[in-house]
Design a protein around this motif. Structure first.
Motif, PDB file in Angstrom:
ATOM      1  N   ALA A   1       0.812  -1.222   0.000  1.00 56.17           N
ATOM      2  CA  ALA A   1       0.000   0.000   0.000  1.00 56.17           C
ATOM      3  C   ALA A   1       0.838   1.261   0.000  1.00 56.17           C
ATOM      4  N   ALA A   2       2.064   1.174   0.510  1.00 54.88           N
ATOM      5  CA  ALA A   2       2.916   2.362   0.620  1.00 54.88           C
ATOM      6  C   ALA A   2       3.190   3.005  -0.728  1.00 54.88           C
ATOM      7  N   ASP A   3       3.149   2.222  -1.804  1.00 58.49           N
ATOM      8  CA  ASP A   3       3.450   2.758  -3.132  1.00 58.49           C
ATOM      9  C   ASP A   3       2.202   2.979  -3.982  1.00 58.49           C
ATOM     10  N   CYS A   4       1.020   2.974  -3.343  1.00 65.57           N
ATOM     11  CA  CYS A   4      -0.247   3.135  -4.080  1.00 65.57           C
ATOM     12  C   CYS A   4      -0.950   4.422  -3.662  1.00 65.57           C
ATOM     13  N   ASP A   5      -1.615   5.048  -4.627  1.00 65.62           N
ATOM     14  CA  ASP A   5      -2.462   6.196  -4.297  1.00 65.62           C
ATOM     15  C   ASP A   5      -3.821   5.750  -3.793  1.00 65.62           C
ATOM     16  N   VAL A   6      -4.288   4.603  -4.261  1.00 65.86           N
ATOM     17  CA  VAL A   6      -5.537   4.019  -3.787  1.00 65.86           C
ATOM     18  C   VAL A   6      -5.403   2.513  -3.862  1.00 65.86           C
ATOM     19  N   VAL A   7      -5.965   1.833  -2.880  1.00 63.71           N
ATOM     20  CA  VAL A   7      -5.917   0.370  -2.815  1.00 63.71           C
ATOM     21  C   VAL A   7      -7.333  -0.174  -2.910  1.00 63.71           C
ATOM     22  N   THR A   8      -7.496  -1.223  -3.712  1.00 61.08           N
ATOM     23  CA  THR A   8      -8.786  -1.879  -3.844  1.00 61.08           C
ATOM     24  C   THR A   8      -8.569  -3.389  -3.856  1.00 61.08           C
ATOM     25  N   PHE A   9      -9.620  -4.164  -4.193  1.00 56.82           N
ATOM     26  CA  PHE A   9      -9.581  -5.599  -3.950  1.00 56.82           C
ATOM     27  C   PHE A   9     -10.048  -6.415  -5.154  1.00 56.82           C
ATOM     28  N   ASP A  10      -9.347  -7.511  -5.378  1.00 54.82           N
ATOM     29  CA  ASP A  10      -9.748  -8.536  -6.337  1.00 54.82           C
ATOM     30  C   ASP A  10     -10.673  -9.550  -5.668  1.00 54.82           C
ATOM     31  N   HIS A  11     -10.631  -9.620  -4.338  1.00 51.97           N
ATOM     32  CA  HIS A  11     -11.477 -10.543  -3.567  1.00 51.97           C
ATOM     33  C   HIS A  11     -11.790  -9.895  -2.223  1.00 51.97           C
ATOM     34  N   GLU A  12     -12.620 -10.568  -1.430  1.00 50.62           N
ATOM     35  CA  GLU A  12     -13.090  -9.972  -0.178  1.00 50.62           C
ATOM     36  C   GLU A  12     -12.507 -10.634   1.069  1.00 50.62           C
ATOM     37  N   HIS A  13     -11.312 -11.231   0.957  1.00 48.59           N
ATOM     38  CA  HIS A  13     -10.796 -12.052   2.036  1.00 48.59           C
ATOM     39  C   HIS A  13      -9.734 -11.376   2.898  1.00 48.59           C
ATOM     40  N   VAL A  14      -9.458 -10.102   2.672  1.00 49.23           N
ATOM     41  CA  VAL A  14      -8.476  -9.401   3.506  1.00 49.23           C
ATOM     42  C   VAL A  14      -9.099  -9.138   4.881  1.00 49.23           C
ATOM     43  N   PRO A  15      -8.437  -9.508   5.970  1.00 49.56           N
ATOM     44  CA  PRO A  15      -9.018  -9.316   7.302  1.00 49.56           C
ATOM     45  C   PRO A  15      -9.373  -7.855   7.581  1.00 49.56           C
ATOM     46  N   GLN A  16     -10.499  -7.678   8.256  1.00 45.43           N
ATOM     47  CA  GLN A  16     -10.986  -6.342   8.591  1.00 45.43           C
ATOM     48  C   GLN A  16      -9.939  -5.531   9.348  1.00 45.43           C
TER      49      GLN A  16
ATOM     50  N   ALA B   1      -5.363   3.519   8.982  1.00 45.93           N
ATOM     51  CA  ALA B   1      -4.705   4.260  10.076  1.00 45.93           C
ATOM     52  C   ALA B   1      -3.311   4.729   9.667  1.00 45.93           C
ATOM     53  N   ASP B   2      -2.670   3.972   8.778  1.00 51.14           N
ATOM     54  CA  ASP B   2      -1.355   4.361   8.260  1.00 51.14           C
ATOM     55  C   ASP B   2      -1.440   5.518   7.267  1.00 51.14           C
ATOM     56  N   GLY B   3      -2.664   5.836   6.819  1.00 51.81           N
ATOM     57  CA  GLY B   3      -2.838   6.915   5.855  1.00 51.81           C
ATOM     58  C   GLY B   3      -3.162   6.452   4.451  1.00 51.81           C
ATOM     59  N   ALA B   4      -3.318   5.149   4.254  1.00 52.47           N
ATOM     60  CA  ALA B   4      -3.651   4.638   2.926  1.00 52.47           C
ATOM     61  C   ALA B   4      -5.106   4.946   2.588  1.00 52.47           C
ATOM     62  N   THR B   5      -5.358   5.160   1.300  1.00 51.45           N
ATOM     63  CA  THR B   5      -6.730   5.319   0.799  1.00 51.45           C
ATOM     64  C   THR B   5      -7.190   3.957   0.296  1.00 51.45           C
ATOM     65  N   VAL B   6      -8.246   3.423   0.900  1.00 49.36           N
ATOM     66  CA  VAL B   6      -8.716   2.069   0.598  1.00 49.36           C
ATOM     67  C   VAL B   6     -10.188   2.124   0.217  1.00 49.36           C
ATOM     68  N   HIS B   7     -10.509   1.559  -0.963  1.00 50.74           N
ATOM     69  CA  HIS B   7     -11.900   1.499  -1.425  1.00 50.74           C
ATOM     70  C   HIS B   7     -12.214   0.115  -1.991  1.00 50.74           C
ATOM     71  N   PRO B   8     -13.334  -0.491  -1.561  1.00 47.30           N
ATOM     72  CA  PRO B   8     -14.233  -0.029  -0.521  1.00 47.30           C
ATOM     73  C   PRO B   8     -13.596  -0.158   0.863  1.00 47.30           C
ATOM     74  N   GLY B   9     -14.088   0.629   1.800  1.00 45.34           N
ATOM     75  CA  GLY B   9     -13.566   0.596   3.150  1.00 45.34           C
ATOM     76  C   GLY B   9     -14.120  -0.579   3.936  1.00 45.34           C
ATOM     77  N   PRO B  10     -13.565  -0.813   5.128  1.00 43.11           N
ATOM     78  CA  PRO B  10     -13.971  -1.979   5.918  1.00 43.11           C
ATOM     79  C   PRO B  10     -15.427  -1.962   6.336  1.00 43.11           C
ATOM     80  N   ASP B  11     -16.008  -0.776   6.576  1.00 46.49           N
ATOM     81  CA  ASP B  11     -17.402  -0.721   7.016  1.00 46.49           C
ATOM     82  C   ASP B  11     -18.352  -1.261   5.956  1.00 46.49           C
TER      83      ASP B  11
END
Length: 384
Positions: free
Chosen positions: A66-81, A89-99
């Motif tokens: 994530a440190a080298d990305c402007d936005v992070v997204t997902f190919d699947h839904e298995h990344v732990p919440q 919290a580290d400052g990464a932009t993640v879409h969709p978000g955990p909520d």
């Protein structure tokens, strides 16, 4: 930002066929998808230039990626919440978000949210014992709350004893009624962080053994009222959970109306038809949405588009020869192979056909998938 292009670096966790097709979609936009692959042999890792190999459950690997990305997204839904929350919290932009993503990760949470929104779904209950299941009633469908896809984690239970081993495993489970349905439908919506949305046409999905085999776009014989109801359901859910990117709602059509079956917070198999069948594919749309770019047109490019999944078989005919035979048989069919090793029943690609009538397009798509699987048209048992 990419130092050479001045464009955002989009990172996708997971490197399967969805990442592969997303990479293909962003190339015309001047971008190259960055992917976190479990293996260098993953479908997207074979084609993307910027690949990091790591485990999606390893927080250190996720942070490095994530440190080298402007936005992070997902190919699947298995990344732990908790890992997604740590990236944010580290400052990464993640879409969709955990909520939002939790409703695709946890079927119980999804069912509870659908009920809270007053939207229709099959009768259901959490279960942990045979007594719970007996009280709910059989036959029914039992689902694991996490990790299921393509029919995995879904069990049709005819007798309480059929679920004994599953219940003893300690896995979180829900039971759902066995719905009498007319057909299965799906509707995809794209939503930006600023709240703009577009909704794709409602499609019909054809299932076999829990796996989608064909998609017909738009859904035939769908009344304006049904279409409007499906759009309302998708928009209500997307706005309520704050999804960003593409979300697909899988639906059951019953004699009494629509029921919500499942949610996917990413590009979805039911939307692969959009690559050729819509002005803006779901893959480009997903990237536009997570970057908060203006969303593209969802207008269709043909009266009918049919997508057929290609499942691996055991044909002695080499893949190259099967591909040649399909191209000779139907030059207008569009092929998408995912760079996967072939094994029986595994989803290795799809084919898309556009046409003026449902019957013609459906028959051509099914035939094309059969040729890619077997080297012959098994719908008629004739060699091609």
């Amino acid at each position: 930002m990419d130092a050479d292009t001045g464009l955002p670096v989009v990172g996708m966790i997971g490197a399967g066929q969805l990442a592969r097709m997303t990479h293909q979609a962003v190339i015309p936009l001047g971008m190259s998808l960055r992917v976190l692959a479990a293996s260098a042999d993953d479908g997207a890792a074979r084609v993307a230039a910027d690949v990091e190999v790591g485990d999606h459950t390893d927080l250190g690997a996720l942070r490095s990626f994530a440190a080298d990305c402007d936005v992070v997204t997902f190919d699947h839904e298995h990344v732990p919440q908790e890992h997604i929350a740590a990236l944010i919290a580290d400052g990464a932009t993640v879409h969709p978000g955990p909520d939002a993503l939790r409703y695709a990760q946890d079927k119980r949470a999804m069912r509870e949210e659908i009920a809270r929104l007053g939207l229709p779904s099959p009768r259901w209950t959490p279960i942990s014992t045979e007594a719970d299941l007996a009280e709910f009633g059989v036959p029914c469908v039992v689902k694991t709350t996490r990790g299921g896809y393509d029919g995995k984690g879904v069990f049709v239970i005819e007798d309480v004893s059929d679920a004994a081993e599953l219940l003893a495993s300690g896995v979180d489970l829900i039971a759902e009624e066995l719905v009498r349905l007319r057909r299965e439908l799906a509707v995809s919506i794209a939503r930006t962080p600023s709240g703009s949305t577009v909704v794709y046409p409602v499609v019909e999905t054809v299932q076999s053994g829990g796996i989608c085999t064909e998609v017909i776009a738009p859904a035939p014989n769908a009344s304006p009222a049904l279409i409007e109801r499906a759009r309302h359901i998708a928009t209500t859910i997307a706005d309520a959970v704050g999804v960003t990117g593409v979300m697909t709602v899988e639906l059951f059509e019953t004699a009494d109306g629509l029921l919500v079956n499942e949610l996917a917070m990413r590009p979805h198999n039911s939307g692969h038809w959009t690559i050729e069948g819509a002005i803006t594919s779901q893959f480009e749309q997903h990237v536009r949405a997570i970057l908060d770019y203006p969303l593209g047109s969802v207008e269709t490019t043909a009266p009918v588009t049919v997508m057929a999944n290609v499942l691996g078989g055991d044909s002695p005919i080499p893949p190259d020869e099967r591909l040649r035979r399909l191209m000779s048989h139907d030059p207008a069919a569009k092929v998408h192979l995912y760079g996967k090793a072939e094994r029986p029943g595994r989803k290795i690609g799809h084919v898309t056909v556009r046409g003026d009538t449902i019957d013609n397009a459906f028959a051509r798509a099914r035939t094309a998938a059969a040729i890619l699987r077997d080297g012959i048209d098994t719908t008629t048992k004739e060699a091609t």
